[in-house]
Design a protein around this motif. Structure first.
Motif, PDB file in Angstrom:
ATOM      1  N   ARG A  25      62.946  52.218  37.749  1.00 32.69           N
ATOM      2  CA  ARG A  25      63.530  51.963  39.060  1.00 32.69           C
ATOM      3  C   ARG A  25      64.505  50.788  39.025  1.00 32.69           C
ATOM      4  O   ARG A  25      65.446  50.729  39.823  1.00 32.69           O
ATOM      5  CB  ARG A  25      62.416  51.671  40.064  1.00 32.69           C
ATOM      6  CG  ARG A  25      61.468  52.822  40.323  1.00 32.69           C
ATOM      7  CD  ARG A  25      62.149  53.922  41.086  1.00 32.69           C
ATOM      8  NE  ARG A  25      61.213  54.979  41.500  1.00 32.69           N
ATOM      9  CZ  ARG A  25      61.578  56.118  42.027  1.00 32.69           C
ATOM     10  NH1 ARG A  25      62.866  56.385  42.217  1.00 32.69           N
ATOM     11  NH2 ARG A  25      60.691  57.032  42.377  1.00 32.69           N
ATOM     12  N   SER A  26      64.290  49.884  38.107  1.00 29.11           N
ATOM     13  CA  SER A  26      65.149  48.702  38.016  1.00 29.11           C
ATOM     14  C   SER A  26      66.539  49.022  37.503  1.00 29.11           C
ATOM     15  O   SER A  26      67.427  48.170  37.544  1.00 29.11           O
ATOM     16  CB  SER A  26      64.492  47.645  37.119  1.00 29.11           C
ATOM     17  OG  SER A  26      63.261  47.217  37.652  1.00 29.11           O
ATOM     18  N   ALA A  27      66.734  50.253  36.987  1.00 27.72           N
ATOM     19  CA  ALA A  27      68.065  50.651  36.519  1.00 27.72           C
ATOM     20  C   ALA A  27      68.972  51.053  37.677  1.00 27.72           C
ATOM     21  O   ALA A  27      70.201  51.123  37.513  1.00 27.72           O
ATOM     22  CB  ALA A  27      67.954  51.801  35.523  1.00 27.72           C
ATOM     23  N   ASN A  28      68.397  51.324  38.862  1.00 30.53           N
ATOM     24  CA  ASN A  28      69.194  51.821  39.985  1.00 30.53           C
ATOM     25  C   ASN A  28      70.398  50.939  40.343  1.00 30.53           C
ATOM     26  O   ASN A  28      71.473  51.462  40.648  1.00 30.53           O
ATOM     27  CB  ASN A  28      68.300  51.996  41.219  1.00 30.53           C
ATOM     28  CG  ASN A  28      69.079  52.496  42.412  1.00 30.53           C
ATOM     29  OD1 ASN A  28      69.551  53.622  42.445  1.00 30.53           O
ATOM     30  ND2 ASN A  28      69.233  51.630  43.414  1.00 30.53           N
ATOM     31  N   PRO A  29      70.293  49.603  40.313  1.00 34.80           N
ATOM     32  CA  PRO A  29      71.459  48.786  40.704  1.00 34.80           C
ATOM     33  C   PRO A  29      72.703  49.015  39.849  1.00 34.80           C
ATOM     34  O   PRO A  29      73.821  48.806  40.334  1.00 34.80           O
ATOM     35  CB  PRO A  29      70.942  47.351  40.556  1.00 34.80           C
ATOM     36  CG  PRO A  29      69.471  47.456  40.778  1.00 34.80           C
ATOM     37  CD  PRO A  29      69.097  48.756  40.132  1.00 34.80           C
ATOM     38  N   VAL A  30      72.538  49.454  38.596  1.00 35.74           N
ATOM     39  CA  VAL A  30      73.711  49.650  37.736  1.00 35.74           C
ATOM     40  C   VAL A  30      74.067  51.130  37.584  1.00 35.74           C
ATOM     41  O   VAL A  30      74.963  51.477  36.805  1.00 35.74           O
ATOM     42  CB  VAL A  30      73.516  49.009  36.342  1.00 35.74           C
ATOM     43  CG1 VAL A  30      73.378  47.507  36.468  1.00 35.74           C
ATOM     44  CG2 VAL A  30      72.311  49.597  35.611  1.00 35.74           C
ATOM     45  N   ALA A  31      73.383  52.000  38.327  1.00 40.46           N
ATOM     46  CA  ALA A  31      73.648  53.433  38.208  1.00 40.46           C
ATOM     47  C   ALA A  31      75.095  53.740  38.572  1.00 40.46           C
ATOM     48  O   ALA A  31      75.638  53.214  39.538  1.00 40.46           O
ATOM     49  CB  ALA A  31      72.709  54.221  39.120  1.00 40.46           C
ATOM     50  N   MET A  32      75.714  54.586  37.753  1.00 35.88           N
ATOM     51  CA  MET A  32      77.080  55.081  37.956  1.00 35.88           C
ATOM     52  C   MET A  32      78.148  54.007  37.759  1.00 35.88           C
ATOM     53  O   MET A  32      79.305  54.213  38.151  1.00 35.88           O
ATOM     54  CB  MET A  32      77.234  55.744  39.321  1.00 35.88           C
ATOM     55  CG  MET A  32      76.308  56.933  39.513  1.00 35.88           C
ATOM     56  SD  MET A  32      76.616  57.821  41.053  1.00 35.88           S
ATOM     57  CE  MET A  32      74.973  58.410  41.413  1.00 35.88           C
ATOM     58  N   ARG A  33      77.777  52.876  37.155  1.00 34.09           N
ATOM     59  CA  ARG A  33      78.828  51.920  36.818  1.00 34.09           C
ATOM     60  C   ARG A  33      79.806  52.564  35.855  1.00 34.09           C
ATOM     61  O   ARG A  33      79.414  53.327  34.970  1.00 34.09           O
ATOM     62  CB  ARG A  33      78.221  50.661  36.175  1.00 34.09           C
ATOM     63  CG  ARG A  33      78.069  49.522  37.121  1.00 34.09           C
ATOM     64  CD  ARG A  33      77.520  48.258  36.559  1.00 34.09           C
ATOM     65  NE  ARG A  33      77.862  47.907  35.189  1.00 34.09           N
ATOM     66  CZ  ARG A  33      77.564  46.727  34.640  1.00 34.09           C
ATOM     67  NH1 ARG A  33      76.930  45.805  35.357  1.00 34.09           N
ATOM     68  NH2 ARG A  33      77.880  46.469  33.395  1.00 34.09           N
ATOM     69  N   ALA A  34      81.096  52.255  36.023  1.00 38.41           N
ATOM     70  CA  ALA A  34      82.124  52.925  35.227  1.00 38.41           C
ATOM     71  C   ALA A  34      82.036  52.586  33.751  1.00 38.41           C
ATOM     72  O   ALA A  34      82.645  53.277  32.923  1.00 38.41           O
ATOM     73  CB  ALA A  34      83.508  52.569  35.766  1.00 38.41           C
ATOM     74  N   ASP A  35      81.283  51.531  33.387  1.00 37.39           N
ATOM     75  CA  ASP A  35      81.118  51.182  31.979  1.00 37.39           C
ATOM     76  C   ASP A  35      79.742  51.583  31.443  1.00 37.39           C
ATOM     77  O   ASP A  35      79.324  51.120  30.379  1.00 37.39           O
ATOM     78  CB  ASP A  35      81.345  49.680  31.762  1.00 37.39           C
ATOM     79  CG  ASP A  35      80.377  48.806  32.552  1.00 37.39           C
ATOM     80  OD1 ASP A  35      79.692  49.330  33.468  1.00 37.39           O
ATOM     81  OD2 ASP A  35      80.303  47.597  32.280  1.00 37.39           O
ATOM     82  N   LEU A  36      79.054  52.468  32.164  1.00 37.37           N
ATOM     83  CA  LEU A  36      77.754  52.997  31.714  1.00 37.37           C
ATOM     84  C   LEU A  36      77.737  54.504  31.986  1.00 37.37           C
ATOM     85  O   LEU A  36      76.944  55.005  32.772  1.00 37.37           O
ATOM     86  CB  LEU A  36      76.596  52.305  32.446  1.00 37.37           C
ATOM     87  CG  LEU A  36      76.424  50.803  32.220  1.00 37.37           C
ATOM     88  CD1 LEU A  36      75.355  50.231  33.153  1.00 37.37           C
ATOM     89  CD2 LEU A  36      76.064  50.501  30.765  1.00 37.37           C
ATOM     90  N   THR A  37      78.595  55.224  31.310  1.00 34.24           N
ATOM     91  CA  THR A  37      78.833  56.629  31.649  1.00 34.24           C
ATOM     92  C   THR A  37      78.217  57.627  30.677  1.00 34.24           C
ATOM     93  O   THR A  37      78.247  58.829  30.942  1.00 34.24           O
ATOM     94  CB  THR A  37      80.341  56.897  31.728  1.00 34.24           C
ATOM     95  OG1 THR A  37      80.956  56.509  30.497  1.00 34.24           O
ATOM     96  CG2 THR A  37      80.978  56.125  32.874  1.00 34.24           C
ATOM     97  N   TYR A  38      77.688  57.154  29.548  1.00 39.16           N
ATOM     98  CA  TYR A  38      77.130  58.063  28.537  1.00 39.16           C
ATOM     99  C   TYR A  38      75.615  57.922  28.472  1.00 39.16           C
ATOM    100  O   TYR A  38      75.078  56.808  28.439  1.00 39.16           O
ATOM    101  CB  TYR A  38      77.714  57.768  27.156  1.00 39.16           C
ATOM    102  CG  TYR A  38      79.126  58.242  26.981  1.00 39.16           C
ATOM    103  CD1 TYR A  38      79.406  59.533  26.530  1.00 39.16           C
ATOM    104  CD2 TYR A  38      80.198  57.412  27.292  1.00 39.16           C
ATOM    105  CE1 TYR A  38      80.714  59.976  26.377  1.00 39.16           C
ATOM    106  CE2 TYR A  38      81.514  57.849  27.150  1.00 39.16           C
ATOM    107  CZ  TYR A  38      81.754  59.125  26.692  1.00 39.16           C
ATOM    108  OH  TYR A  38      83.058  59.562  26.558  1.00 39.16           O
TER     109      TYR A  38
END
Length: 346
Positions: A238-251
């Motif tokens: 659940r702690s990953a939600n704040p960075v979800a869909m960041r343009a530098d985390l796409t793979y």
């Protein structure tokens, strides 16, 4: 068929060679000529230029017109751009700085202030409901809907509209009567507040211990399939939600390892946790979820630079417990793999 890196290199060579002759053209003709060059080498991409013809520096924008399947190629192309005097190369069509504008199509004109938006949630993405704030002649209804999509692309920007927005529905009334309607001309700020305040997407990497939730899933064993029920245990970060869909985390980078017994499970879990630490400390990526099923445990990490992430993990992947490793990557900018489970996990 020419490989993407070769095609990209060939394009930039031809564009650089033609640079002087291109600059002698009026801006509209220059854009047309530049696109004739890109069409000879790459499919699904186009060029736009932002600025005035006599500007010292123009923005050279590479766009895929919202086609997510071409985003990896677009980003490779921008990363490979050589120094170009007079141009600043940028990825994706950015948000307009003047969101209150009209457009015309086949004799019909519509302004962004005529398009009203209600924002809701579509699993991990934002869902948009659209209605028109003025009477639309029936003959122009389809035109108006197409124009609204074009306007959304300009108001939100190509990347945000393609990746962060899920369902888009044209309605007469909002599905939730409490949801306010916002003119598209004022919607970008509302969308950004919704993304942060309601969906929790601050873009900040989490600190300290992460919050994990788990669930058990059943595969197979249904009527008529003749197979035994296959159980899987999924753990969601659940702690990953704040960075979800960041343009530098796409793979989505997956480390898939065999876990034949309890000792192997413990060793694999330890290795995958160490991989998370190696990626998360320098903020190269984050472990989003794990699945244990059919004698294997998958750990899925969202990263931006796959080769750099693999380089960071290389020492771990040489260890004995990594002997059964299956390593895969897929382009998943909307984090569909994560929200497939996160939306249904208690």
């Amino acid at each position: 068929m020419t490989s993407p890196p070769s095609a990209i290199a060939a394009f930039w060579r031809e564009f650089s060679d033609a640079e002087a002759s291109l600059k002698a053209l009026p801006l509209r003709e220059r854009v047309e000529a530049a696109n004739a060059v890109i069409e000879r080498h790459l499919t699904g991409l186009a060029l736009e230029m932002s600025g005035d013809a006599d500007d010292v520096l123009l923005d050279l924008i590479v766009t895929a017109h919202g086609g997510i399947e071409n985003f990896p190629l677009l980003m490779q192309m921008v990363a490979a751009a050589p120094p170009l005097p007079g141009y600043r190369v940028r990825a994706f069509r950015e948000r307009t700085t003047q969101p209150d504008f009209p457009i015309g199509m086949d004799g019909f004109e519509l302004a962004t202030s005529d398009v009203l938006i209600a924002c809701g949630q579509d699993d991990g993405q934002a869902a948009l409901e659209i209605r028109f704030g003025r009477e639309i002649p029936e003959d122009y209804r389809d035109h108006a809907c197409n124009m609204a999509f074009i306007m959304l692309d300009h108001v939100l920007g190509e990347y945000d509209f393609a990746v962060k927005v899920g369902a888009v529905d044209f309605v007469e009334n909002a599905s939730d009567p409490r949801t306010p309607w916002t003119p598209l001309s004022e919607f970008a700020q509302v969308f950004d507040r919704y993304w942060i305040d309601t969906l929790g997407r601050t873009s900040n990497f989490p600190d300290g211990e992460h919050d994990w939730s788990g669930m058990t899933l059943s595969f197979g064993g249904q009527d008529g399939d003749g197979g035994a029920e296959d159980m899987a245990i999924v753990m969601i970060n659940r702690s990953a939600n704040p960075v979800a869909m960041r343009a530098d985390l796409t793979y989505a980078l997956t480390l898939d390892l065999a876990v034949g017994n309890r000792d192997e499970l413990a060793a694999v879990q330890n290795l995958q946790d160490q991989a998370a630490t190696l990626l998360e400390l320098p903020q190269l990526g984050i472990m989003a979820y794990t699945m244990t099923r059919a004698g294997r445990r998958q750990a899925v990490y969202y990263v931006g630079d796959v080769p750099l992430a693999q380089q960071a993990l290389a020492p771990l992947l040489l260890r004995d417990e990594a002997g059964s490793l299956e390593l895969t990557t897929r382009f998943d900018p909307a984090w569909a793999g994560y929200f497939e489970f996160a939306a249904h996990c208690p």
